[in-house]
Design a protein around this motif. Structure first.
Motif: not given
Length: 353
Positions: A287-309
């Motif tokens: 499936p499609a992949t998702i990346e969420l980048q948040q620029n707070a006091e400390v920048s964070q990048s989160t990869l979000i994966q769903v089940d294989w489908s």
């Protein structure tokens, strides 16, 4: 009319590569439908595919298949230039219809088909399977939450790209057949009348490849964008600028000689980004992949994966559920697909101005 306890009896029009790989095989795995009939102009391929999937009723033309009163719904996977005419015949025969995209070469033809389906009280869906991708479903939920809660501030801009590579991913397990394909009609014959003869085949190609991304953008933005600018200095490269209220959308599309398929959309907020990367169409169970980048006091990048489908299988499920629940608008309805063609025409009108 089918009920929830009735297995939907399916007829397939088209036994070729995409018909087998992306559609027949996926419907064969569902428990609330049955493969009842198939039609193809190539008799050897017709029987080979019917034997493989144990499809009992075989027809040499779509007209013969439509005379089968036991069929509830039809899956149309034929040459693009023949799709609209065959879909019209299916609707006139009282069958629910799923067809591959694009549903037609221009919005006039597409609108007529939508109206016909509505007049007959029939479900008509079109193959924008990316809306059924589990990763896209998750990304849309995250996007809606970001807009509602303003977690990342205001949405400033959207950047989308599709550089077409090879989406087939060495798909295997289908019957090739050695019979010649049926004669093709020139797709340019179905392009909008405002285009010149040189532009029409390029438009047909653009709609076939890139209407997926137009559909994706509308799905997330919730409306049809206004087109500000479009240019194509080459048939293989295009740039478009659109807007939804105060949000700019840049769309870069092209065709390149590479194996890799590059397609993604970046939603740019004041305090971060949501990036959705779309897989090649025939890459199974990815499936499609998702990346969420948040620029707070400390920048964070989160990869979000769903089940294989696989989006194509979810799409098959969505169509059957749409037939069983006819009163509920489907996320892959032809009404939605019509707007994609209208948007493509809006884009290309900017080129002709």
């Amino acid at each position: 009319m089918p009920t929830s306890s009735h297995k939907i009896r399916l007829g397939f029009i088209g036994a070729g590569f995409i018909g087998q790989i992306a559609h027949i095989e996926n419907y064969a795995q569902l428990t609330n439908c049955q493969l009842h009939a198939i039609a193809d102009l190539r008799p050897k391929l017709l029987n080979q595919v019917a034997d493989k999937y144990d499809i009992p009723h075989r027809y040499s033309s779509h007209q013969e298949l439509l005379d089968d009163e036991q069929i509830d719904a039809v899956i149309v996977v034929t040459a693009r230039s023949h799709t609209a005419d065959i879909v019209k015949d299916c609707l006139l025969a009282g069958k629910h219809v799923f067809s591959e995209k694009p549903m037609a070469g221009n919005s006039d033809i597409a609108s007529d088909l939508v109206q016909l389906a509505e007049q007959r009280g029939l479900v008509y869906c079109v193959g924008y399977m990316k809306r059924c991708d589990a990763g896209v479903v998750k990304a849309k939920s995250i996007f809606d939450d970001l807009l509602t809660n303003s977690t990342l501030g205001n949405l400033l801009q959207v950047s989308a790209q599709c550089y077409m590579g090879d989406s087939y991913c060495k798909a295997a397990g289908y019957i090739h057949g050695n019979e010649a394909r049926p004669n093709m009609v020139n797709e340019a014959n179905f392009a909008p009348s405002f285009l010149n003869d040189e532009q029409k085949p390029i438009f047909a190609r653009y709609v076939n490849v890139h209407s997926h991304l137009l559909n994706f953008l509308r799905h997330f933005m919730g409306c049809k964008p206004t087109v500000e600018y479009f240019n194509t200095l080459s048939p293989l490269a295009h740039v478009c600028v659109m807007r939804v209220n105060d949000t700019l959308i840049t769309l870069e599309t092209g065709e390149v000689e590479q194996k890799n398929w590059q397609e993604k959309c970046t939603f740019i907020f004041e305090k971060g980004q949501l990036i959705v990367t779309l897989p090649p169409a025939l890459l199974r169970n990815v499936p499609a992949t998702i990346e969420l980048q948040q620029n707070a006091e400390v920048s964070q990048s989160t990869l979000i994966q769903v089940d294989w489908s696989w989006a194509f299988k979810h799409q098959a499920t969505t169509f059957i559920e749409s037939v069983l629940n006819i009163e509920v608008d489907s996320i892959i309805s032809a009404k939605e697909a019509l707007v994609d063609i209208e948007l493509a025409e809006d884009i290309w009108k900017k080129l002709s101005n």
